[in-house]
Every structure is written in C-alpha cells, then in structure tokens.
Design an enzyme around this catalytic site. Sequence first.
Site, PDB file in Angstrom:
ATOM      1  N   GLU A 291       0.827  -1.205   0.000  1.00 56.97           N
ATOM      2  CA  GLU A 291       0.000   0.000   0.000  1.00 56.97           C
ATOM      3  C   GLU A 291       0.870   1.268   0.000  1.00 56.97           C
ATOM      4  O   GLU A 291       0.697   2.174   0.809  1.00 56.97           O
ATOM      5  CB  GLU A 291      -0.958  -0.023   1.191  1.00 56.97           C
ATOM      6  CG  GLU A 291      -1.915  -1.199   1.139  1.00 56.97           C
ATOM      7  CD  GLU A 291      -2.920  -1.219   2.269  1.00 56.97           C
ATOM      8  OE1 GLU A 291      -4.057  -1.661   2.033  1.00 56.97           O
ATOM      9  OE2 GLU A 291      -2.567  -0.800   3.391  1.00 56.97           O
ATOM     10  N   ASP A 370      -8.417  -9.164   4.569  1.00 55.53           N
ATOM     11  CA  ASP A 370      -8.267  -7.963   5.400  1.00 55.53           C
ATOM     12  C   ASP A 370      -9.378  -7.860   6.435  1.00 55.53           C
ATOM     13  O   ASP A 370     -10.232  -6.986   6.337  1.00 55.53           O
ATOM     14  CB  ASP A 370      -8.248  -6.716   4.500  1.00 55.53           C
ATOM     15  CG  ASP A 370      -7.769  -5.474   5.227  1.00 55.53           C
ATOM     16  OD1 ASP A 370      -7.267  -5.590   6.357  1.00 55.53           O
ATOM     17  OD2 ASP A 370      -7.889  -4.380   4.658  1.00 55.53           O
ATOM     18  N   GLU A 398     -13.164  -2.534  11.648  1.00 55.81           N
ATOM     19  CA  GLU A 398     -13.083  -1.843  10.362  1.00 55.81           C
ATOM     20  C   GLU A 398     -14.143  -2.335   9.388  1.00 55.81           C
ATOM     21  O   GLU A 398     -14.776  -1.535   8.707  1.00 55.81           O
ATOM     22  CB  GLU A 398     -11.685  -2.030   9.765  1.00 55.81           C
ATOM     23  CG  GLU A 398     -11.492  -1.359   8.437  1.00 55.81           C
ATOM     24  CD  GLU A 398     -10.080  -1.519   7.886  1.00 55.81           C
ATOM     25  OE1 GLU A 398      -9.849  -1.104   6.742  1.00 55.81           O
ATOM     26  OE2 GLU A 398      -9.204  -2.065   8.605  1.00 55.81           O
TER      27      GLU A 398
END
Length: 684
Positions: A291, A370, A398
């Site tokens: 990332e 993730d 998240e």
Amino acid sequence: MTNTAYEAWLNYGQLKSGSLYNQYIDWCVELVVTEDNETIQAAAAEFIQGMTSMLGKAPLLTAKPEGPCIVIGTFQGGNPLISRVFAGERTDSLGPEGFLIRTNATEQCIAVGASTPVGILYGVFHLLRLIGTESEIDALNLSMSPVNGLRMINHWDNFDGSIERGYAGRSFFYESNQFLNDTKRLRDYARLMSSVGINAISINNVNVHELESLFITEQYLPDIALIAGIFRVYGIKLFLSANFASPIQIGALETADPLDPAVRQWWKDKAGEVYRVIPDFGGFVVKADSENRPGPFTYGRDHADGANMLGEALEPFGGIVIWRCFVYNCKQDWRDRKTDRARAAYDHFKPLDGRFNDNVVLQIKNGPMDFQVREPVSPLFGALEHTNHLMEFQIAQEYTGQQRHLCYLVPQWKEVLDFNTYAKGQTTLVKHIVDGSVWGNKYNGVAAVTNVGDDMNWTGHGLAQANLYGYGRLIWNPELTAKEIAEEWIRLTFGTDKGLVVAIRGMLMDSWRIYESYTAPLGVGWMVNPDHHYGPNVDGCEYAKWGTYHYADHKGIGVDRSVKSGTGYSGQYMGLNASNYENLASCPEELLLFFHHVPYTHVLQSGQTVIQHIYDTHFEGAEQAAQLLATWESLEGSMDSGLYVQVKQRLEEQAEHAQEWRDRINTYFYRKSGIEDLKGRKIY
C-alpha cells in the site's frame, strides 16, 4: 454522577451484601506487602482501590498482619508468609509472568506468589476479577501462566491526533503533532491493558509518516520514554512502528538499501540511541512494500533482507523486529482472473521460511484478505516451520460495523485459533502454532489492532469494550470460551444481576452471526464503501467495482479459487483443508463464495438457492438487529442511565443501518440475477 464507562471493567462496583460479601470482608481486612518494587506497589494500590470500592472498606496495608489477610510477594522477596505458604512448590514452570494463588487456613492468608513483580501484578488482577465476579475464595488453589509469549496491541495513531481506522475519537497519545503526555489517562490505559495480560504495545501507525519517523531521534525520545516508563510499571514493553525509508527521510542518506553498509550502520547507531533512553524498548513494527509503503523491493531485495537488517541492529539490546506480512499487489486487472490478493502473503513469505534472523517475527493477519466478517484462516499458519510468527487480529471493527454496530468478535477469533491446519498430521491447531509449541518458536503470540481512542468510554460503543477485554483474556488462555469471557466482562462492567447478565451475554453471543447475515453471507465480503469501509456498496470497495472481489454477473457470484480452474489459492492449504476448499461439494458453505463461483440457482444444503439465501438472510439479519435493540430496551433501569442511553443510541443506529444493508444488497442481486420468483418478503 453518570457512569461514563471510563473505568470499564475496572470500575469495581459495590458488591451486594450476603455470604460472599462477608467472606471477602473476612479475608481482606489486611494487605501484607514487604517489597519496595514499583510494580508490586502498583499491584497493592490496585487491590486497595478495588476492595475499597467493592466492599466499602479499605484494607489496612501492613508488613505484619494481626489476623486473616491477603499477602502478595515474589518467592525470593523475603516475606516469611510467602515462603511458608509456597514451601516446596514447583514454581519453575510458571515462567516470568505466571502466578500462584493459595488460600491457607493454617497461615490465615490468601497468598499471591510469583517469580517476578509482573507475575504478582497479574495475580492481583486475577484475584480482583474473582471477587468482582462473585467467586468463592475460601479454598483457592490456582496456578496460572499465559499461553502466548507476546500479547500485543497495535495502535494506528498518527502524530496529528487522527487514528487510521479509529472509531472512538482521536488519539490520547498525540494532538497537532505534539505529545499530550496525559499521565493519568496513560496510566489508566496501562492498568486496563495489564489487567487482561497485555505485555507489549506499539504506539504509532504502521503507515509511518515523515514526522513520526522522528520518534526515534533525540527530539522526541524523551516523550516516548515517559510513556515507556508508565507502561513499564504495568509489565508492558513499548514498541514503535518504523519507516523503512528512515535513513533517507531523517538520516540524510541517499538510499535505504538493506544490504548497503552505510544503511546497516545507520540503523545500528539509531538502535543504540533509542536504547540509551529506553533500555527495555521492545523493538520495531514494520509495514513494508505494501500500500505504497517503502520496502526492500525498491532495491531488488526481499523481505528477509529487510527484516534481518533491522534485526541485526536490535539484537545487541534484546530487541525484536515484528515484520507484517500484509503485502499484496494493488494493480489487479479485472480481466485477470488468476491473480489473487488472497495468495499474496503465502507467495511472498513461504519461500523465505528459514531465512529470517532469530529476533525477527512475522505478523500474519488471521485471514488472507483484510479482517472480513468471514474469511478462511491464512494458510501461512502451519506453513512456516522455521520462522517466528504472530497472529494478527483486528479489535477495531473496520469491516464489522466500526463500533457503531454491535459485533462481539471473540467467537470469530476462537474459530481461527481452533482451526486445524493438518500441518503435522491429523491435528495441528492454529492456537498451538501461534503459541510456539508446534515448531518451538523462540518468539510467539498474538497482536491486534486496537479499538480505543479519547472517547470517555475508550471504545465509542459501550459494548465494544467486550472485544478489548475479550482479546486480552483469550490470548492469555485460548481455552476460555467466548461465553465465559463475555460473562466475566458483563459481571465486571455491569454487575452480577442474573437477568442482566443473561440478556447482554445473549446479545454479544448472537451479534457476529447477525452482522454477517445482513452484510456478507457465504463468505462473499467486501461490499462496503471504498474510502471508509462503512455501509453497503456492492461494487464500491476498492477493486470490487471491477468484480475482483465477488465477480457477480448475471449468471452467478463468487470467486473461483480452486486449483483446477481458478486462482489456485485452495492449493496453499494442507490435508483435508486443501481438498475440502477445492471441491464445491465439500467446501464449508459459510465460505462458499470465497472459494467458488456458482450460479444464483446453486442449491445449498438447506434446500435454498444461493439467491434465496442471500435474500432471506438479509431480512433475518435486519429483524435480529432490531431485536438487539428491543432486548437492550428491556434492561432500562437495571444499570446506570448513562451507560444505558449511550448503548441504546448505537443499537438504534444499527437497526436502521441493517435495514439499509438489507434493501441495498437484496435489490442489487435481485436485479443482477434476473430471477423474479423469490419467495417471501418484499424487495425494497
């Protein structure tokens, strides 16, 4: 005064009168402490605070008791009571963090003994937990040690005060590129973490910005040392996330090549500078080549080269490198159905097994993607025979409601830890790989991204504290059940009223399944907004708009990850897992769409088609979310009004948003599939 839940499970609520109350009073008149150690003194202060609050009477702190008492001390600390109670005990197996608790009628004491001061602290917290949950203490005979060596919390706090994936306010470490140095809140946080056995905390984001790179310089090390000093008292080592490109950013070098002698020396000098200020500094957490983070790939090196360079710098001081395995190629073409992000961690790190230094620890996310509400266990667990590694969980929700929705994650973590990898025959569970017992790892354990911020109740949603508490308790002892942990937390936080405990426990235990039902059944995942990962957006999340996360078209849905015709991801598993995931008939249905692309008319074991299942579960999930609110409303008046109102507001929002999920997802797939004969309730 309104209860803000700031004290969380250490609120030490007043216990009701009765036989157990009298039992506690009988034993806790005096507290015997003879060692002048700051951690033992912190344990003594905690016990006095807890007893004063729970019993309304402060124990007398003394070195010479006159009757029944609580005595705490190390085995070699010179306290004669400790020596007599534990005479002849085998204590070598306790390790540096274990403890014994014995009720001894002859000596008229309950003794908490350990080899080290931090063991005493853990023992005192456990004794307070027993009393706070109204357990018998007349005949205690306990021996406890943590199963996992590293029990870590990762903060994703930024120096400007923001928190990446933060859902409970802003950072309580920093604001506007300054250290807050709020010693009371830092100490209270350390108390909370130590009470559930956390022994390591990294305090800054793994996506390290340029200013945070300066944390390892003399400009900010005194502030870091202040936090480390508070943590130290409570048995917690401080770690920092490090920027791989720091030699360029703050070191005036032209390269960060891990094989460049000047770069290697720069890191060695920097490590020496840090340890001169913080002698017990834990080490670095590193995110590299992922990332847009810098890493060894820039220089044609691999992850072993990068991690070992840092390991060599820390080794003389006893520090470790925690190297995250979250590495994948973002640039996936929608036409390429063989490239698969799920494969990335295994493909990158399995070939490097055995090449990492002894003080390098790989940190592996629990699943290959993730932190989704449902995904398989990462195949790296069981595949790395010669490399230290940690499990990485995410307490921060998240992808599971961001602490606006109730989603108790301990049942999910239990499933992961109890997963059979078949790495060494018929039974090789993840929890035994993680604790180091399968491969004999020098460093082992679990880390998790935390869910705390500067909100008064720490976690935003009052019930989200259960995840923070539950994480610590589970990784100390993975044999605890999710139900046991939930009940402990409820009793310590809300009190011991049976009706209240049963109601909240049921809400917690049902919540993960409910959230999964109205968001992402059958393992499809990712159908959220790309910028903030909240709310339904079927084609929104990152590359899902190109179909690379669910491949939904007019014929069917799901990702073919088989070896036979798909990405080959199923072949990264061992034994029965590989064959079960490979074959449509044997694939667990909760992961069906993660591993296989199937027609909407594919029939499940229930007799329903996939499209009917998606349709029905979203209605059922929304109805059950509304029932969570109704259950909570039935508890009005049984707890502090401040706690009640805060949670009620979150549950009202969840019920409303669950309906939005239902309508958006069902409408999308109704239209996508073109199937018009769905039976049941109205599509909105």
